[in-house]
Structure formats: structure tokens, C-alpha cells
Design an enzyme around this catalytic site. Structure first.
Site, PDB file in Angstrom:
ATOM      1  N   ARG A 121       0.898  -1.194  -0.033  1.00 30.45           N
ATOM      2  CA  ARG A 121      -0.074   0.122  -0.101  1.00 30.45           C
ATOM      3  C   ARG A 121       0.962   1.152   0.011  1.00 30.45           C
ATOM      4  O   ARG A 121       0.335   2.205   0.322  1.00 30.45           O
ATOM      5  CB  ARG A 121      -0.846   0.023   1.247  1.00 30.45           C
ATOM      6  N   LYS A 131       2.292  10.792 -12.279  1.00 26.05           N
ATOM      7  CA  LYS A 131       1.577   9.738 -13.113  1.00 26.05           C
ATOM      8  C   LYS A 131       2.603   8.686 -13.035  1.00 26.05           C
ATOM      9  O   LYS A 131       3.655   8.552 -13.482  1.00 26.05           O
ATOM     10  CB  LYS A 131       1.461  10.233 -14.447  1.00 26.05           C
ATOM     11  N   GLU A 159       7.917  15.732 -26.547  1.00 21.06           N
ATOM     12  CA  GLU A 159       7.263  16.539 -25.593  1.00 21.06           C
ATOM     13  C   GLU A 159       7.585  17.923 -25.155  1.00 21.06           C
ATOM     14  O   GLU A 159       6.864  18.557 -24.896  1.00 21.06           O
ATOM     15  CB  GLU A 159       7.602  15.520 -24.170  1.00 21.06           C
ATOM     16  N   LYS A 193       5.618  22.129 -17.408  1.00 19.42           N
ATOM     17  CA  LYS A 193       4.874  21.084 -17.029  1.00 19.42           C
ATOM     18  C   LYS A 193       4.588  20.986 -15.659  1.00 19.42           C
ATOM     19  O   LYS A 193       3.201  20.929 -15.380  1.00 19.42           O
ATOM     20  CB  LYS A 193       5.492  19.742 -17.391  1.00 19.42           C
ATOM     21  N   GLU A 248      -5.915  15.942 -12.876  1.00 24.75           N
ATOM     22  CA  GLU A 248      -6.142  16.061 -14.441  1.00 24.75           C
ATOM     23  C   GLU A 248      -7.789  16.040 -14.687  1.00 24.75           C
ATOM     24  O   GLU A 248      -8.474  15.403 -15.263  1.00 24.75           O
ATOM     25  CB  GLU A 248      -5.570  14.826 -15.211  1.00 24.75           C
ATOM     26  N   ARG A 269      -4.728  20.205 -16.872  1.00 23.97           N
ATOM     27  CA  ARG A 269      -3.776  19.217 -17.069  1.00 23.97           C
ATOM     28  C   ARG A 269      -3.918  18.237 -18.295  1.00 23.97           C
ATOM     29  O   ARG A 269      -2.949  17.818 -18.645  1.00 23.97           O
ATOM     30  CB  ARG A 269      -3.502  18.326 -15.664  1.00 23.97           C
ATOM     31  N   ASN A 273      -1.954  16.469 -22.861  1.00 23.68           N
ATOM     32  CA  ASN A 273      -2.191  15.358 -23.772  1.00 23.68           C
ATOM     33  C   ASN A 273      -2.300  15.920 -25.252  1.00 23.68           C
ATOM     34  O   ASN A 273      -2.642  14.961 -26.304  1.00 23.68           O
ATOM     35  CB  ASN A 273      -3.633  14.632 -23.343  1.00 23.68           C
ATOM     36  N   HIS A 327      -1.693  13.340 -28.092  1.00 21.87           N
ATOM     37  CA  HIS A 327      -1.622  12.148 -27.549  1.00 21.87           C
ATOM     38  C   HIS A 327      -2.622  11.203 -27.869  1.00 21.87           C
ATOM     39  O   HIS A 327      -2.580  10.099 -27.624  1.00 21.87           O
ATOM     40  CB  HIS A 327      -1.507  12.153 -25.953  1.00 21.87           C
ATOM     41  N   HIS A 342      -1.108   8.215 -29.106  1.00 22.78           N
ATOM     42  CA  HIS A 342      -1.176   7.022 -28.291  1.00 22.78           C
ATOM     43  C   HIS A 342      -1.793   5.694 -29.072  1.00 22.78           C
ATOM     44  O   HIS A 342      -1.303   4.594 -28.979  1.00 22.78           O
ATOM     45  CB  HIS A 342      -1.878   7.068 -27.056  1.00 22.78           C
ATOM     46  N   HIS A 355       7.584   6.331 -28.544  1.00 19.98           N
ATOM     47  CA  HIS A 355       6.444   7.204 -27.933  1.00 19.98           C
ATOM     48  C   HIS A 355       6.652   8.536 -28.587  1.00 19.98           C
ATOM     49  O   HIS A 355       5.559   9.232 -28.934  1.00 19.98           O
ATOM     50  CB  HIS A 355       6.602   7.454 -26.144  1.00 19.98           C
TER      51      HIS A 355
END
Length: 355
Positions: free
Chosen positions: A115, A137, A179, A217, A227, A231, A235, A238, A242, A259
Site C-alpha cells: 500500500r 503519473k 514532449e 509541465k 487532471e 492538465r 495530452n 496524445h 497513443h 513514444h
């Protein structure tokens, strides 16, 4: 170079980052240190990192296989088992030394083992320095679907040392540039313009640009950590990027995109779509395409692959209430979130990219 202090953790730069790390290790009362690497960072980055590490604690190295194809729950399970076998506890520390796969997966492993245990990001690729390691993230892919499983949970600190970039092949450096270009497009035309003459940039220039990109960023993430709104602008490129990356990863007869390579195509596509839906300048769109193609080349997307790529959009993380949400541009530095796009316009965007 000044550290950047976020709400939850500091980002340290250059060799002074190891002074900060070692000071932290003396005061944090960790029980044991684990360093997560892949084959490449084990060989090319770990000796340098360990030479800068000062601690009396036991240090264990955990190695995983390199590559996006191994960024999955199966790899996590292997790392969790090794941590358990080596008697890691909730006072242990996991240091993730590597690119985006290592920082994403390692952050997720640490956030979920017992945890939650502490972790530190030490990104070794340009992509992970300016993007993957910043903002908390973490996560892994579900099959070939990008980043479907994960949590947002920040580590103790991030260390940015551009000496690691000397170990990178050229295509990995380009991947990270995507990026950085994105940060300019969504946040600052002045920053974007600094990349129009990439061949003139020195390593010192890159050092400054990396710091500025991370700062951009971080400013966005600080406004919206989970997000819900602004935020989402990170993307940009993306949604289709993606999908392109995932599709090519799923096709054993095709060469997979890195990527950043896929995101670069996605940004051209999103720029074209913006000209049709948000009033974005067609001249600026062409300039964006020319700039990106100069850096990444122009690998063509076959017409028969476009529909399968579109079919993957339904898995995008930004989707809400069954709607596929794009980030578009009204102008450079002025993004617009939660835009819906018809499939025929996506086909037109691919035709523009391929032309």
C-alpha cells in the site's frame, strides 16, 4: 541551476542533485534501498549513479527487461515478488533509474507495494526527464493499450542529470524532443520558437531548455494535479499519438514507433484538425508540420491502418461519458480541451500528414 519545488516534492538538477539525495538519505530513516533498472541502464547508467551515492544502507539492484513491451502487470508482479523476497518493507526506498518505462512502472510498483513505499525518480532519457518523471503519473499498459492501469502518486524527489543523455541513441533523444515541442505548442510561443533552429542548439542550450520544459509541465500540474481540467492540455497530440503507438506495438510485422515519434505524428494531426474546428491558422499548422518532419522524418501511415488506429481511440484515458475528447489549439499557447472530432476529419488529417 535552481531546483524546482513543487507542492509535494523537489526537482533537483545537475550534480548537486546527488548532494540533495545523499542528505535526504541521511535523514529519512529508510530500512533498505532498492534500485530499479533495465539492461541498458544497468550497464550504462548504474555505475555512474552508484559512484555518486553515499549511504551505509544495504542497496539491492532489481533489473527488468528493456522496452515498452515489458511495461505491464506481469513485470510489476515480478518486481513485487523480488521486493517481497528481499524483505522490503514500507520504510524501504525504491529508486527508479531509467527512461519512461522504468519511471512509470517503478512509480506504480512503489505506490502499490504494501500500500505504498517511498520512491525517487532518476530519469536517464530526455523523454523521462521532461515528461514521464514529472507530475506523479505512474502506471503500466494493458496489453498494447497505453497507460491503462496506474495511479497518480508523487515520489520523494526527481533528480535531473543530463550526463545520462550521453548514453542515448539519436532516436531516443528525438523522442524526448517531441514532449518539449508539445510544451511550447500548448503553453508558450516563445518557447516553441526556440526549437525552430535545433541544429544551432548546444548541450548547454538543451540544459536550459530542459529546465524550462520541466517548469512548464510543473506549472500546469500544480494547477490541476488530478487532471480534471487544465492538465488535460498535456495530452496534446496524445489522443491519436497513443493510438498510433498502441496499434504499431500490436502488429508484429510492423516497426513500432517510440513514444515521442508517435506523439510527433499526433501533434501534426491535432494541428490540422484544429484548423477545421477551432480557427487555428493553416499557415501555422504547416509550419508545425515542417518543423516536426524536419526532426522526425515522415514515416507514412498506410490508408488501411487508419481505421484500426481510430478504433483504438475508445480506450483513451481522457474519454468521458462515451465521448472521445481531443486537445486542440486555437493558437500556439492557447489549447482547448474536450473537443469531439468526426472520423472523416481524422482521415483528412492523416491525408494531410502523409502529403
Amino acid at each position: 541551476m535552481n531546483s524546482i519545488n513543487t507542492s509535494n516534492y523537489p526537482i533537483h538538477f545537475k550534480t548537486s542533485s546527488y548532494t540533495e539525495l545523499n542528505t535526504h538519505l541521511k535523514t529519512a530513516n529508510y530500512s533498505k534501498i532498492f534500485v530499479l533498472v533495465d539492461q541498458n541502464t544497468h550497464e550504462f547508467c548504474l555505475p555512474y549513479f552508484l559512484s555518486n551515492l553515499e549511504t551505509d544502507l544495504e542497496v539491492e539492484i532489481i533489473e527488468i527487461e528493456a522496452g515498452e513491451i515489458h511495461k505491464n502487470i506481469e513485470t510489476c508482479s515480478g518486481v513485487w515478488n523480488v521486493l517481497s523476497e528481499l524483505e522490503a518493507d514500507r520504510k524501504s526506498l525504491l529508486i527508479n533509474l531509467g527512461g519512461g518505462v522504468i519511471t512509470d512502472l517503478g512509480g506504480f510498483v512503489a505506490s502499490t507495494f504494501k500500500r505504498g513505499m517511498a520512491y525517487i525518480q532518476v530519469p536517464t532519457t530526455l523523454l523521462s526527464m521532461v515528461d514521464a518523471s514529472i507530475g506523479g503519473k505512474t502506471g503500466v499498459d494493458l496489453g498494447h493499450l497505453k497507460n491503462q492501469i496506474g495511479v497518480i502518486n508523487t515520489g520523494e524527489m526527481v533528480l535531473i542529470d543530463i550526463n545520462y543523455l550521453n548514453t542515448l541513441p539519436e532516436n531516443q533523444m528525438r523522442s524526448g524532443l517531441a514532449e518539449m515541442l508539445k510544451h511550447g505548442l500548448i503553453y508558450s510561443e516563445d518557447y516553441w520558437n526556440k526549437f525552430t533552429a535545433l541544429e544551432k542548439l548546444s548541450l548547454d542550450d538543451l540544459d536550459v531548455l530542459i529546465h524550462e520544459s520541466i517548469d512548464i509541465k510543473n506549472q500546469i500540474v500544480e494547477k490541476d494535479p488530478l487532471e480534471h481540467h487544465v492538465r488535460k492540455t498535456l495530452n496534446y497530440g496524445h489522443t491519436l499519438g497513443h493510438a498510433i503507438e498502441s496499434y504499431y506495438l500490436s502488429q508484429p510485422d510492423k516497426t513500432a514507433f517510440l513514444h515521442g515519434e508517435a506523439i510527433a505524428i499526433g501533434m501534426i494531426l491535432a494541428s490540422f484538425i484544429s484548423t477545421k474546428l477551432t480557427g487555428f491558422s493553416t499557415e501555422t499548422c504547416q509550419h508545425i508540420k515542417d518543423t516536426i518532419v524536419d526532426v522526425f522524418g515522415q514515416p507514412k501511415i498506410s490508408g488501411k491502418d487508419i481505421q484500426p488506429i481510430i478504433d483504438l481511440l475508445k480506450f483513451d484515458k481522457k474519454n468521458e461519458h462515451g465521448k472521445i475528447n481531443f486537445v486542440l489549439l486555437e493558437a500556439i499557447g492557447k489549447p482547448k480541451i474536450n473537443c469531439q472530432v468526426e472520423n472523416n476529419l481524422i482521415f483528412d488529417a492523416f491525408n494531410f500528414y502523409n502529403s
